[in-house]
Design a protein around this motif. Structure first.
Motif, short mmCIF file in Angstrom:
data_model
loop_
_atom_site.label_atom_id
_atom_site.label_comp_id
_atom_site.label_asym_id
_atom_site.label_seq_id
_atom_site.Cartn_x
_atom_site.Cartn_y
_atom_site.Cartn_z
N GLY A 19 44.92 31.57 -0.33
CA GLY A 19 44.22 30.46 0.32
C GLY A 19 45.00 29.16 0.20
N VAL A 20 45.54 28.91 -0.97
CA VAL A 20 46.34 27.71 -1.20
C VAL A 20 47.62 27.77 -0.37
CG1 VAL A 20 47.63 26.39 -2.93
CG2 VAL A 20 45.36 27.31 -3.48
N ARG A 21 48.25 28.94 -0.34
CA ARG A 21 49.49 29.09 0.43
C ARG A 21 49.24 28.85 1.93
NH1 ARG A 21 53.46 30.58 -2.88
NH2 ARG A 21 52.94 31.79 -4.73
N ALA A 22 48.11 29.30 2.44
CA ALA A 22 47.79 29.08 3.85
C ALA A 22 47.68 27.58 4.14
CB ALA A 22 46.50 29.80 4.23
N VAL A 23 47.01 26.85 3.26
CA VAL A 23 46.88 25.40 3.44
C VAL A 23 48.25 24.73 3.35
CG1 VAL A 23 45.92 23.30 2.39
CG2 VAL A 23 44.45 25.29 2.77
N GLU A 24 49.08 25.20 2.43
CA GLU A 24 50.43 24.64 2.31
C GLU A 24 51.23 24.85 3.60
OE1 GLU A 24 52.05 26.61 -1.12
OE2 GLU A 24 51.25 25.10 -2.50
N LEU A 25 51.11 26.03 4.19
CA LEU A 25 51.84 26.31 5.44
C LEU A 25 51.38 25.40 6.57
CD1 LEU A 25 52.12 30.21 5.47
CD2 LEU A 25 53.98 28.54 5.32
N ILE A 26 50.09 25.16 6.64
CA ILE A 26 49.59 24.24 7.67
C ILE A 26 50.15 22.85 7.43
CG2 ILE A 26 47.54 23.08 8.59
CD1 ILE A 26 46.04 25.75 8.14
N ARG A 27 50.11 22.41 6.19
CA ARG A 27 50.62 21.07 5.86
C ARG A 27 52.10 20.94 6.23
NH1 ARG A 27 49.16 20.67 0.68
NH2 ARG A 27 47.32 19.44 1.16
N GLU A 28 52.90 21.97 5.95
CA GLU A 28 54.34 21.92 6.20
C GLU A 28 54.70 22.05 7.68
OE1 GLU A 28 55.92 25.09 3.85
OE2 GLU A 28 55.32 24.15 1.96
N ARG A 29 53.98 22.91 8.41
CA ARG A 29 54.42 23.27 9.76
C ARG A 29 53.53 22.75 10.89
NH1 ARG A 29 55.73 29.58 8.40
NH2 ARG A 29 57.24 29.13 6.75
N HIS A 30 52.32 22.33 10.57
CA HIS A 30 51.37 21.93 11.61
C HIS A 30 50.62 20.67 11.18
CE1 HIS A 30 52.02 25.96 13.28
NE2 HIS A 30 51.83 26.42 12.07
N PRO A 31 51.28 19.52 11.12
CA PRO A 31 50.60 18.30 10.69
C PRO A 31 49.34 18.06 11.52
CG PRO A 31 52.95 17.91 11.03
CD PRO A 31 52.66 19.28 11.53
N LEU A 32 48.29 17.67 10.85
CA LEU A 32 47.00 17.45 11.51
C LEU A 32 46.68 15.96 11.57
CD1 LEU A 32 45.11 20.43 9.87
CD2 LEU A 32 45.94 20.28 12.22
N PRO A 33 45.82 15.58 12.50
CA PRO A 33 45.50 14.16 12.68
C PRO A 33 44.66 13.59 11.53
CG PRO A 33 44.11 15.50 14.09
CD PRO A 33 45.10 16.43 13.45
N ALA A 34 44.55 12.28 11.54
CA ALA A 34 43.68 11.59 10.57
C ALA A 34 42.27 12.15 10.70
CB ALA A 34 43.70 10.09 10.83
N GLY A 35 41.58 12.15 9.60
CA GLY A 35 40.21 12.70 9.60
C GLY A 35 40.16 14.13 9.13
N VAL A 36 41.35 14.75 9.01
CA VAL A 36 41.43 16.12 8.50
C VAL A 36 42.17 16.08 7.17
CG1 VAL A 36 42.22 18.48 8.89
CG2 VAL A 36 41.49 17.06 10.83
N THR A 37 41.52 16.56 6.13
CA THR A 37 42.12 16.60 4.80
C THR A 37 42.46 18.04 4.46
OG1 THR A 37 40.83 14.69 4.08
CG2 THR A 37 41.76 16.09 2.36
N LEU A 38 43.71 18.27 4.09
CA LEU A 38 44.15 19.57 3.60
C LEU A 38 44.19 19.47 2.08
CD1 LEU A 38 47.09 20.16 6.08
CD2 LEU A 38 44.88 21.33 6.09
N LEU A 39 43.47 20.36 1.41
CA LEU A 39 43.34 20.24 -0.04
C LEU A 39 43.62 21.55 -0.74
CD1 LEU A 39 42.50 18.49 -2.50
CD2 LEU A 39 40.14 19.20 -2.05
N ASP A 40 44.52 21.50 -1.71
CA ASP A 40 44.75 22.61 -2.62
C ASP A 40 43.67 22.49 -3.69
OD1 ASP A 40 45.46 24.16 -4.82
OD2 ASP A 40 47.54 23.45 -4.90
N GLY A 41 42.62 23.29 -3.54
CA GLY A 41 41.51 23.25 -4.49
C GLY A 41 41.75 24.06 -5.73
N GLY A 42 42.83 24.82 -5.76
CA GLY A 42 43.15 25.63 -6.93
C GLY A 42 41.94 26.42 -7.39
N THR A 43 41.63 26.28 -8.66
CA THR A 43 40.47 26.94 -9.26
C THR A 43 39.54 25.89 -9.86
OG1 THR A 43 41.67 27.28 -11.33
CG2 THR A 43 41.73 29.08 -9.73
N LEU A 44 39.45 24.72 -9.23
CA LEU A 44 38.76 23.58 -9.81
C LEU A 44 37.23 23.69 -9.80
CD1 LEU A 44 41.00 20.70 -8.48
CD2 LEU A 44 40.92 21.63 -10.79
#
Length: 156
Positions: A19-44
């Protein structure tokens, strides 16, 4: 509209980090507009509760166990998410289940929620994804981007 894309998982427990890796890939390859937060929630778990403030839509990505072949994708939405968490589907289900329950009690649950899960093969110590999960990860990212597109959100 505020959207939170929340990747859950432990990067040192092989497929658990999908799940974290998927979010990382989006962050790296598909920047999203303002209003969208990509979060590595880990196991928090409950420590993520403040991140729900003002969120209208929640997109969760996690490794799950449905008994399907490794790499199989599963989509759940709305009330189906907490219902599915009543049975063990995620290595962090208690954290996610508790997080959603407390957010609901506080009246802070996002109005729309979708969970995309990927069936894991291994949650043993290790930093590499298993071959089936690694092969399915690009498809998972595509599904997440399609979900966002259905909400009117496209990479910039």
């Amino acid at each position: 509209m505020s959207i939170l894309v929340l990747g859950i998982g432990n990067l040192i427990m092989s497929d658990d980090g999908a799940g974290v890796r998927a979010v990382e890939l989006i962050r790296e390859r598909h920047p999203l507009p303002a209003g969208v937060t990509l979060l590595d929630g880990g196991t928090l778990g409950l420590d993520l509760l403040p991140r729900f403030d003002g969120v209208d839509r929640l997109l969760v990505v996690d490794a799950i166990d449905t008994g399907a072949p490794a790499g199989t994708l599963v989509r759940l939405e709305g009330e189906d998410i907490p219902a599915a968490l009543r049975t063990k589907v995620s290595p962090h289900q208690m954290g996610l289940q508790d997080l959603l329950a407390v957010a609901d009690l506080q009246g802070n649950l996002p109005g729309e929620m979708v969970l995309w899960g990927i069936q894991y093969c291994s949650v043993e110590p290790g930093t590499e994804l298993s071959a089936p999960v690694s092969r399915a990860l690009p498809l998972l990212v595509d599904q997440l981007l399609a979900e966002l597109a259905a909400w009117g959100i496209y990479p910039v």
